[in-house]
Design a protein around this motif. Structure first.
Motif, PDB file in Angstrom:
ATOM      1  N   PHE A  22       0.830  -1.211   0.000  1.00  0.00           N
ATOM      2  CA  PHE A  22       0.000   0.000   0.000  1.00  0.00           C
ATOM      3  C   PHE A  22       0.859   1.254   0.000  1.00  0.00           C
ATOM      4  O   PHE A  22       0.602   2.199  -0.746  1.00  0.00           O
ATOM      5  CB  PHE A  22      -0.932   0.003   1.215  1.00  0.00           C
ATOM      6  N   MET A  23       1.892   1.255   0.851  1.00  0.00           N
ATOM      7  CA  MET A  23       2.756   2.431   0.913  1.00  0.00           C
ATOM      8  C   MET A  23       3.568   2.586  -0.373  1.00  0.00           C
ATOM      9  O   MET A  23       3.849   3.706  -0.803  1.00  0.00           O
ATOM     10  CB  MET A  23       3.685   2.352   2.123  1.00  0.00           C
ATOM     11  N   SER A  24       3.928   1.469  -0.972  1.00  0.00           N
ATOM     12  CA  SER A  24       4.635   1.535  -2.258  1.00  0.00           C
ATOM     13  C   SER A  24       3.730   2.154  -3.315  1.00  0.00           C
ATOM     14  O   SER A  24       4.166   2.997  -4.109  1.00  0.00           O
ATOM     15  CB  SER A  24       5.076   0.135  -2.703  1.00  0.00           C
ATOM     16  N   PHE A  25       2.460   1.726  -3.307  1.00  0.00           N
ATOM     17  CA  PHE A  25       1.488   2.297  -4.240  1.00  0.00           C
ATOM     18  C   PHE A  25       1.303   3.796  -3.984  1.00  0.00           C
ATOM     19  O   PHE A  25       1.237   4.598  -4.930  1.00  0.00           O
ATOM     20  CB  PHE A  25       0.143   1.573  -4.096  1.00  0.00           C
ATOM     21  N   ALA A  26       1.264   4.160  -2.699  1.00  0.00           N
ATOM     22  CA  ALA A  26       1.112   5.579  -2.348  1.00  0.00           C
ATOM     23  C   ALA A  26       2.315   6.375  -2.827  1.00  0.00           C
ATOM     24  O   ALA A  26       2.171   7.490  -3.343  1.00  0.00           O
ATOM     25  CB  ALA A  26       0.939   5.723  -0.841  1.00  0.00           C
ATOM     26  N   SER A  27       3.515   5.813  -2.683  1.00  0.00           N
ATOM     27  CA  SER A  27       4.722   6.505  -3.124  1.00  0.00           C
ATOM     28  C   SER A  27       4.710   6.730  -4.626  1.00  0.00           C
ATOM     29  O   SER A  27       5.013   7.821  -5.113  1.00  0.00           O
ATOM     30  CB  SER A  27       5.970   5.711  -2.730  1.00  0.00           C
ATOM     31  N   VAL A  28       4.359   5.669  -5.376  1.00  0.00           N
ATOM     32  CA  VAL A  28       4.302   5.780  -6.833  1.00  0.00           C
ATOM     33  C   VAL A  28       3.258   6.811  -7.242  1.00  0.00           C
ATOM     34  O   VAL A  28       3.480   7.624  -8.144  1.00  0.00           O
ATOM     35  CB  VAL A  28       4.002   4.409  -7.470  1.00  0.00           C
ATOM     36  N   THR A  29       2.114   6.788  -6.554  1.00  0.00           N
ATOM     37  CA  THR A  29       1.037   7.736  -6.873  1.00  0.00           C
ATOM     38  C   THR A  29       1.487   9.172  -6.650  1.00  0.00           C
ATOM     39  O   THR A  29       1.215  10.063  -7.479  1.00  0.00           O
ATOM     40  CB  THR A  29      -0.207   7.442  -6.014  1.00  0.00           C
ATOM     41  N   VAL A  30       2.177   9.407  -5.534  1.00  0.00           N
ATOM     42  CA  VAL A  30       2.650  10.770  -5.243  1.00  0.00           C
ATOM     43  C   VAL A  30       3.686  11.204  -6.277  1.00  0.00           C
ATOM     44  O   VAL A  30       3.655  12.339  -6.773  1.00  0.00           O
ATOM     45  CB  VAL A  30       3.249  10.828  -3.821  1.00  0.00           C
ATOM     46  N   ILE A  31       4.606  10.302  -6.613  1.00  0.00           N
ATOM     47  CA  ILE A  31       5.616  10.629  -7.625  1.00  0.00           C
ATOM     48  C   ILE A  31       4.945  10.952  -8.956  1.00  0.00           C
ATOM     49  O   ILE A  31       5.308  11.914  -9.639  1.00  0.00           O
ATOM     50  CB  ILE A  31       6.614   9.470  -7.790  1.00  0.00           C
ATOM     51  N   VAL A  32       3.961  10.129  -9.337  1.00  0.00           N
ATOM     52  CA  VAL A  32       3.243  10.352 -10.601  1.00  0.00           C
ATOM     53  C   VAL A  32       2.545  11.709 -10.584  1.00  0.00           C
ATOM     54  O   VAL A  32       2.629  12.484 -11.550  1.00  0.00           O
ATOM     55  CB  VAL A  32       2.221   9.218 -10.846  1.00  0.00           C
ATOM     56  N   ALA A  33       1.843  11.994  -9.474  1.00  0.00           N
ATOM     57  CA  ALA A  33       1.118  13.269  -9.381  1.00  0.00           C
ATOM     58  C   ALA A  33       2.082  14.455  -9.464  1.00  0.00           C
ATOM     59  O   ALA A  33       1.837  15.430 -10.188  1.00  0.00           O
ATOM     60  CB  ALA A  33       0.321  13.318  -8.082  1.00  0.00           C
ATOM     61  N   CYS A  34       3.189  14.368  -8.740  1.00  0.00           N
ATOM     62  CA  CYS A  34       4.158  15.466  -8.749  1.00  0.00           C
ATOM     63  C   CYS A  34       4.783  15.640 -10.125  1.00  0.00           C
ATOM     64  O   CYS A  34       4.929  16.768 -10.619  1.00  0.00           O
ATOM     65  CB  CYS A  34       5.245  15.208  -7.710  1.00  0.00           C
ATOM     66  N   LEU A  35       5.137  14.531 -10.756  1.00  0.00           N
ATOM     67  CA  LEU A  35       5.743  14.614 -12.080  1.00  0.00           C
ATOM     68  C   LEU A  35       4.756  15.133 -13.119  1.00  0.00           C
ATOM     69  O   LEU A  35       5.141  15.863 -14.043  1.00  0.00           O
ATOM     70  CB  LEU A  35       6.286  13.243 -12.506  1.00  0.00           C
TER      71      LEU A  35
END
Length: 296
Positions: A22-35
């Motif tokens: 879940f936290m890995s998914f959250a990290s990827v999601t945040v990176i995607v949103a920021c990028l």
């Protein structure tokens, strides 16, 4: 032996991603949103610069020659105009050519120009600029040349585009810095959860002589992989978003006024930037997270 060690470290890094799914998914999601936000404003800034470059090619200063000068004397002004700073090209337009352009421009309105002769017009120069931000200064320099009677230019339009470019550039830089920090913070917190669950294991490994590199490597690999995935997903979404907006802009009346850079021209640099940012965020975030647990 080294190959087995590399394989072990890589396997541990991948395992940690799925252990904290879940936290890995959250990290990827945040990176995607920021990028995505970074990429969108960067693409906007690039396109604004592109529009301004086109404007610089199309925008021009009209320098009208004094009526008292003969055609030969008017033509002799060209070298002096070309020597003015910020002038890229100078085109001489005779009275006859000016009349033809005028008739061609307004004949569709149904007006007749039987009584109009070339004497109604002045010899003139069309002056193209290197940088439209210095249009006013360039116009003043042109006006100072003896033989130039009048100068026409559209300062408001050029300044409007320049203001937009400056605002977009500033916003883009500020957002990139803020979002980069946010991405690193989220990534570091995600890796911290993994390291907290394995803090006793890390302490034992330190006691039996494991190097900091050996302990840190799986977490770095985890961050690196999450960064690559985030960068790749963000690139695909940015591509789809840009293609959708590109189609709408091209089909609208705005498309007749300005040109938008095709994504194919920007895709490889953008992919490289997204992946690099993802890598840097992932590796930096993982190093920040693991640092305190190595002080045993």
């Amino acid at each position: 032996m080294k190959i087995n060690r590399i394989g072990y470290l890589f396997k541990e890094g991948v395992r940690s991603i799925f252990t904290h799914g879940f936290m890995s998914f959250a990290s990827v999601t945040v990176i995607v949103a920021c990028l995505l936000i970074m990429g969108t404003f960067s693409l906007l800034a690039v396109n604004v610069d592109y529009v301004i470059e086109q404007l610089e090619q199309e925008n021009q200063i009209l320098a009208f020659v004094d009526d008292s000068l003969t055609d030969e004397e008017a033509l002799a002004l060209q070298p002096r105009l070309e020597s003015v700073d910020n002038v890229s090209e100078v085109v001489f337009v005779t009275r006859e050519e000016a009349m033809e352009l005028f008739v061609e421009k307004y004949e569709e309105s149904g007006s007749t120009f039987e009584d109009v002769t070339s004497d109604f017009f002045r010899n003139r120069y069309i002056i193209y600029l290197n940088d439209i931000s210095f249009m006013s200064e360039t116009a003043d320099s042109v006006m100072d040349i003896t033989g130039v009677a009048k100068v026409n230019y559209h300062q408001e339009i050029s300044q409007g585009f320049i203001s937009v470019r400056n605002v977009v550039s500033i916003i883009s830089v500020v957002l990139i810095i803020i979002l980069f920090i946010v991405s690193v913070f989220i990534m570091a917190n995600t890796i911290k959860l993994a390291t907290y669950g394995r803090r006793e294991e890390i302490a034992i490994m330190k006691m039996v002589g494991a190097s900091n590199f050996f302990i840190r490597c799986p977490f770095v690999i985890e961050g690196l992989l999450l960064g690559i995935v985030g960068g790749g997903v963000a690139f695909v979404l940015e591509w789809l978003l840009y293609a959708e907006l590109f189609g709408k802009v091209s089909a609208s009346f705005i498309g007749a006024l300005i040109s938008v850079i095709p994504f194919a021209t920007l895709m490889w640099p953008m992919l490289a930037v997204f992946i690099i940012i993802g890598l840097v965020v992932g590796v930096f975030g993982s190093n920040v997270a693991i640092r305190n647990y190595l002080k045993v």
